[in-house]
Design a protein around this motif. Structure first.
Motif, PDB file in Angstrom:
ATOM      1  N   ASP A   1      42.385  63.933  10.106  1.00  0.00           N
ATOM      2  CA  ASP A   1      43.739  65.019   9.603  1.00  0.00           C
ATOM      3  C   ASP A   1      44.688  65.498  10.781  1.00  0.00           C
ATOM      4  N   GLU A   2      44.106  65.509  11.934  1.00  0.00           N
ATOM      5  CA  GLU A   2      44.822  65.693  12.874  1.00  0.00           C
ATOM      6  C   GLU A   2      45.950  64.900  12.829  1.00  0.00           C
ATOM      7  N   MET A   3      45.676  63.219  13.020  1.00  0.00           N
ATOM      8  CA  MET A   3      46.718  62.115  13.548  1.00  0.00           C
ATOM      9  C   MET A   3      47.055  62.086  12.230  1.00  0.00           C
ATOM     10  N   ALA A   4      47.202  62.390  11.050  1.00  0.00           N
ATOM     11  CA  ALA A   4      47.249  62.637   9.823  1.00  0.00           C
ATOM     12  C   ALA A   4      49.076  63.399   9.769  1.00  0.00           C
ATOM     13  N   ARG A   5      48.814  64.764  10.496  1.00  0.00           N
ATOM     14  CA  ARG A   5      49.364  65.629  10.641  1.00  0.00           C
ATOM     15  C   ARG A   5      50.392  64.994  11.758  1.00  0.00           C
ATOM     16  N   SER A   6      50.118  64.743  13.092  1.00  0.00           N
ATOM     17  CA  SER A   6      50.559  64.628  14.119  1.00  0.00           C
ATOM     18  C   SER A   6      51.810  63.425  14.214  1.00  0.00           C
ATOM     19  N   ALA A   7      50.567  62.248  13.607  1.00  0.00           N
ATOM     20  CA  ALA A   7      50.710  60.607  13.635  1.00  0.00           C
ATOM     21  C   ALA A   7      51.285  60.007  12.293  1.00  0.00           C
ATOM     22  N   PRO A   8      51.978  60.459  11.220  1.00  0.00           N
ATOM     23  CA  PRO A   8      51.892  60.011   9.887  1.00  0.00           C
ATOM     24  C   PRO A   8      51.943  58.566  10.244  1.00  0.00           C
ATOM     25  N   ASP A   9      53.003  57.954  10.448  1.00  0.00           N
ATOM     26  CA  ASP A   9      52.972  56.203  10.971  1.00  0.00           C
ATOM     27  C   ASP A   9      51.516  55.473  11.431  1.00  0.00           C
ATOM     28  N   VAL A  10      50.910  55.773  12.489  1.00  0.00           N
ATOM     29  CA  VAL A  10      50.015  55.333  12.404  1.00  0.00           C
ATOM     30  C   VAL A  10      48.756  55.326  11.815  1.00  0.00           C
ATOM     31  N   THR A  11      48.516  56.448  10.770  1.00  0.00           N
ATOM     32  CA  THR A  11      47.787  57.045   9.828  1.00  0.00           C
ATOM     33  C   THR A  11      47.845  55.660   8.717  1.00  0.00           C
ATOM     34  N   ALA A  12      49.178  56.146   8.526  1.00  0.00           N
ATOM     35  CA  ALA A  12      49.682  55.461   7.438  1.00  0.00           C
ATOM     36  C   ALA A  12      49.080  53.803   7.302  1.00  0.00           C
ATOM     37  N   ALA A  13      49.552  52.953   8.659  1.00  0.00           N
ATOM     38  CA  ALA A  13      49.322  52.268   9.996  1.00  0.00           C
ATOM     39  C   ALA A  13      47.539  51.102   9.516  1.00  0.00           C
ATOM     40  N   THR A  14      47.302  52.404   9.713  1.00  0.00           N
ATOM     41  CA  THR A  14      45.548  52.192   9.576  1.00  0.00           C
ATOM     42  C   THR A  14      44.984  52.344   8.972  1.00  0.00           C
ATOM     43  N   GLU A  15      45.689  52.894   7.640  1.00  0.00           N
ATOM     44  CA  GLU A  15      44.940  53.045   6.093  1.00  0.00           C
ATOM     45  C   GLU A  15      45.250  51.764   5.940  1.00  0.00           C
ATOM     46  N   ALA A  16      46.229  50.960   5.968  1.00  0.00           N
ATOM     47  CA  ALA A  16      46.323  49.992   5.440  1.00  0.00           C
ATOM     48  C   ALA A  16      45.647  48.703   6.168  1.00  0.00           C
ATOM     49  N   CYS A  17      45.150  48.968   7.442  1.00  0.00           N
ATOM     50  CA  CYS A  17      44.646  47.573   8.331  1.00  0.00           C
ATOM     51  C   CYS A  17      43.111  48.179   7.661  1.00  0.00           C
ATOM     52  N   TRP A  18      42.862  49.122   7.319  1.00  0.00           N
ATOM     53  CA  TRP A  18      41.097  49.415   7.132  1.00  0.00           C
ATOM     54  C   TRP A  18      40.667  49.341   5.409  1.00  0.00           C
ATOM     55  N   ALA A  19      41.838  48.944   4.625  1.00  0.00           N
ATOM     56  CA  ALA A  19      42.059  48.471   3.075  1.00  0.00           C
ATOM     57  C   ALA A  19      41.787  46.648   3.708  1.00  0.00           C
TER      58      ALA A  19
ATOM     59  N   ASP B   1      46.577  60.518  23.242  1.00  0.00           N
ATOM     60  CA  ASP B   1      47.013  61.470  24.089  1.00  0.00           C
ATOM     61  C   ASP B   1      48.389  61.978  23.417  1.00  0.00           C
ATOM     62  N   TYR B   2      49.863  61.019  23.260  1.00  0.00           N
ATOM     63  CA  TYR B   2      50.461  60.576  22.776  1.00  0.00           C
ATOM     64  C   TYR B   2      50.926  61.467  21.339  1.00  0.00           C
ATOM     65  N   ALA B   3      49.472  60.598  20.726  1.00  0.00           N
ATOM     66  CA  ALA B   3      50.145  60.351  19.330  1.00  0.00           C
ATOM     67  C   ALA B   3      49.535  61.904  18.965  1.00  0.00           C
ATOM     68  N   VAL B   4      48.120  62.705  19.494  1.00  0.00           N
ATOM     69  CA  VAL B   4      47.534  63.402  18.332  1.00  0.00           C
ATOM     70  C   VAL B   4      47.311  64.981  20.178  1.00  0.00           C
ATOM     71  N   MET B   5      46.721  64.383  21.401  1.00  0.00           N
ATOM     72  CA  MET B   5      46.581  65.520  21.698  1.00  0.00           C
ATOM     73  C   MET B   5      47.933  66.761  22.055  1.00  0.00           C
ATOM     74  N   GLU B   6      48.360  66.107  22.930  1.00  0.00           N
ATOM     75  CA  GLU B   6      49.139  66.835  23.268  1.00  0.00           C
ATOM     76  C   GLU B   6      50.144  67.477  22.211  1.00  0.00           C
ATOM     77  N   ARG B   7      50.379  66.865  20.073  1.00  0.00           N
ATOM     78  CA  ARG B   7      50.985  67.330  19.376  1.00  0.00           C
ATOM     79  C   ARG B   7      50.700  68.392  18.893  1.00  0.00           C
ATOM     80  N   SER B   8      49.053  68.731  18.955  1.00  0.00           N
ATOM     81  CA  SER B   8      47.794  69.607  18.286  1.00  0.00           C
ATOM     82  C   SER B   8      47.488  71.229  18.807  1.00  0.00           C
ATOM     83  N   SER B   9      47.485  71.527  18.668  1.00  0.00           N
ATOM     84  CA  SER B   9      46.983  73.368  18.424  1.00  0.00           C
ATOM     85  C   SER B   9      45.649  73.340  18.719  1.00  0.00           C
TER      86      SER B   9
END
Length: 479
Positions: free
Chosen positions: A213-231, A259-267
Motif C-alpha cells: 500500500d505504501e509503495m502504491a502511494r509513494s512509487a506508483p510507477d514501481v507498483t504498476a511495473a511490478t504488478e505486470a511482472c507478477w502477472a 529507501d528512495y521509493a518508499v522510506m524517504e517519502r513515507s510518514s
C-alpha cells in the motif's frame, strides 16, 4: 507468521579482486570459512520464532546465482528449511522492485498481514542474540502497521553510511524523521554528537500489505511495473521452489532503492536503535577490522611474514606473502589478480573494476576457478591456440549436451569415472584413461558415481572463448 526475505544482489566492486561479477560479495568466504550469504541464511532461520510461527525463507537473487545459492544453503544443514523458495531476477533492478515482488508473493501465499523481515545477503552481524532482540522489537512495531527499519547506533562519525534522524519514542523504537545521504566528515560528526542519528542498515520489517500500500502511494510507477511482472510470472506457471521473473516484463521496472521509493517519502516509518555488531562489509577496511592485529597493527589471513612493517593487512590464502619495511598497506592476493592499496583509498577499489569492465578484461567478472551448476572449472594455463583446465563434476551432475565450432578437446580422467557422449558413442572413461572430442562433435560429460569426478581438459583451436558453445540439452535450463 514471519517470513525472512534475503535480498542477494550487487557485485561488491569495492571488494575486488575477491568479489567479482560472476562470484559476488555474498559468496565471499570470511576467515571462518563461511560465506556472508550462508551466515545470513542461518540468521534468518533463527529469528523466525518457533516452528509454528516460522515461515519459509524467500531469497530474491539473480538467475545466474541460483545454483551457487542452493549449494550454500545446503551446506547449512537446516533440514526442511533447505527447500526455501527462490525468486530469480533476470537482471538487477535494485531493492524496491525486489521487495515489491517478494511482498506480492508473501501476501498471496500467507495473507497481507504476514510479516516480512527483509535482510541483505552481504551484511555481517556478530551479536546474534542482540539481533534477535531487535527483530522482536521490530515485529511489535510492524504489527502496529509501521514500516520498520533497523538503525545502527554509530560508533564513529563514519562517512560511508547513510543516516536516519530519530524522533519521539514509539514502543521499543522511535519515529524516523528523515533519511540523510552519506554526509561529509563535518556533517557526520555533527550527527553523531546530537545522539539522534543512526546509521541506515538497509534491513526492514513490515506487513506485506502495508509495504504494498505504501509503495502504491509513494512509487506508483514501481507498483504498476511490478504488478505486470507478477502477472507475467503467474502466467509462466512457476515451480513451487523457483519463481523465475520473465525478462521481458522485468526490464521495464524502474531501477530504484526501497529507501528512495518508499522510506524517504513515507510518514509511517519507525526505526529500532540497534547495537548488535553490524557491518555492511563495504570495503577491505571492514574485512581487515575483523582480524586481530599483532603488536605492530599488522593483520593477516593466510600465510604472511612481516619484517619492519606496520599497519599492513595481507590476505593470501594460496601463497606466502612477505612484507618488508612497508606501512599502511592492504595486500589482497588471488590466483590471477593482486590488489595493493592504501587503507585510506579502500573505497576507490571500485574504480579498478570500472576500468577493467571498460576494457572488457575477464578479471572484473570471473576468477580463475569458476563455479557452474555441475561443479567448477579452473584455468591452469593458456596461450595461443591452447587452454588447459581442471574440471570437477559433482556426483550425479552432468554438463550440457553441447558442441564447439572452433575448438577440439582432450579429456583425461584424474579421479573418478566419467560417462561421456562423444558424437554417436556413449562410453565410460576411468581414472588414467582419456578421450578426444573433435570440433563439431556433440558431446556431454556426466559423473555417474558417488565421488567427485576430476579431470584435465586440454583445448586446442583457433578460438577458445567460453561463448563458443551450442547447447542442445541442459539439466539447468541453459539450453
Amino acid at each position: 507468521m514471519l517470513i525472512p526475505v534475503i535480498l542477494s544482489g550487487g557485485a561488491g566492486t569495492r571488494l575486488w579482486p575477491v568479489s567479482r561479477e560472476g562470484h559476488p560479495k555474498p559468496f565471499m568466504k570470511l576467515s571462518d570459512g563461511e560465506s556472508l550469504l550462508l551466515k545470513t541464511y542461518r540468521r534468518a532461520a533463527e529469528v523466525g520464532g518457533d516452528e509454528s510461527q516460522r515461515g519459509e525463507i524467500l531469497t530474491v537473487t539473480n538467475r545466474d546465482y541460483y545454483f551457487m545459492s542452493k549449494d550454500e544453503f545446503a551446506s547449512a544443514q537446516l533440514g526442511e528449511l533447505q527447500s526455501g523458495t527462490f525468486m530469480l531476477e533476470p537482471m538487477g533492478r535494485n531493492t524496491a522492485p525486489a521487495a515489491a515482488m517478494a511482498a506480492r508473493y508473501v501476501a498471496e501465499k500467507y495473507g497481507r498481514d504476514a510479516l516480512m523481515l527483509v535482510l541483505a545477503a552481504d551484511h555481517l552481524i556478530q551479536d546474534e542474540e542482540g539481533f534477535a532482540g531487535a527483530v522482536a522489537s521490530a515485529v511489535e512495531l510492524a504489527n502496529r502497521g509501521k514500516l520498520v527499519t533497523f538503525g545502527i547506533v554509530p560508533t564513529s562519525p563514519d562517512t560511508g553510511f547513510g543516516y536516519i534522524e530519530a524522533g519521539e519514542k514509539i514502543g521499543d523504537g522511535r519515529t524516523a524523521l528523515r533519511f540523510v545521504e552519506k554526509p561529509d566528515a563535518v556533517k557526520a560528526a555533527e550527527y553523531v554528537a546530537t545522539g539522534n542519528y543512526l546509521w541506515n542498515s538497509g534491513m526492514f520489517c513490515f506487513k506485506a500489505g502495508v509495504i504494498l500500500d505504501e509503495m502504491a502511494r509513494s512509487a506508483p510507477d514501481v507498483t504498476a511495473a511490478t504488478e505486470a511482472c507478477w502477472a507475467a510470472l503467474q502466467a509462466s506457471r512457476p515451480s513451487a521452489q523457483m519463481l523465475e521473473i520473465p525478462a521481458e516484463s522485468f526490464q521495464t521496472v524502474p531501477d530504484i532503492s526501497i529507501d528512495y521509493a518508499v522510506m524517504e517519502r513515507s510518514s509511517n516509518v519507525a526505526v529500532v536503535p540497534s547495537s548488535f555488531g553490524w557491518s555492511d562489509i563495504g570495503s577491505w577496511g571492514a574485512i581487515r577490522d575483523l582480524v586481530a592485529p599483532d603488536q605492530d597493527s599488522n593483520r593477516a589471513v593466510g600465510d604472511a611474514i612481516f619484517v619492519d612493517s606496520r599497519n599492513t593487512y595481507v590476505q593470501s590464502p594460496n601463497r606466502l606473502v612477505a612484507a618488508v619495511g612497508v606501512a599502511d598497506l592492504m595486500i589482497i592476493d588471488t590466483p590471477d589478480a593482486l590488489l595493493v592499496a592504501h587503507p585510506d583509498r579502500a573505497q576507490d577499489v571500485k574504480q579498478v573494476v570500472a576500468r577493467l569492465k571498460k576494457e572488457n578484461h575477464d578479471a572484473y567478472k570471473l576468477h580463475r576457478t569458476v563455479s557452474r551448476p555441475w561443479g567448477t572449472y579452473t584455468v591452469l594455463e593458456e596461450g595461443p591456440r591452447f587452454k588447459i583446465k581442471r574440471i570437477e563434476v559433482k556426483p550425479g551432475a552432468s554438463l550440457s549436451l553441447q558442441m564447439h565450432h572452433h575448438r577440439s578437446e582432450h579429456w583425461i580422467v584424474v579421479c573418478g569415472m566419467a560417462k561421456v557422449v562423444n558424437g554417436e558413442k556413449e562410453i565410460f572413461v576411468r581414472t588414467n584413461e582419456s578421450t578426444y572430442i573433435p570440433a563439431g562433435h556433440k558431446h556431454r560429460l556426466e559423473n555417474p558415481g558417488v565421488l567427485d569426478l576430476v579431470m584435465i581438459e586440454v583445448q586446442s583451436g583457433e578460438y577458445l572463448g567460453e561463448d563458443d558453445i551450442v547447447r542442445f540439452q541442459d539439466a539447468y535450463g541453459r539450453a
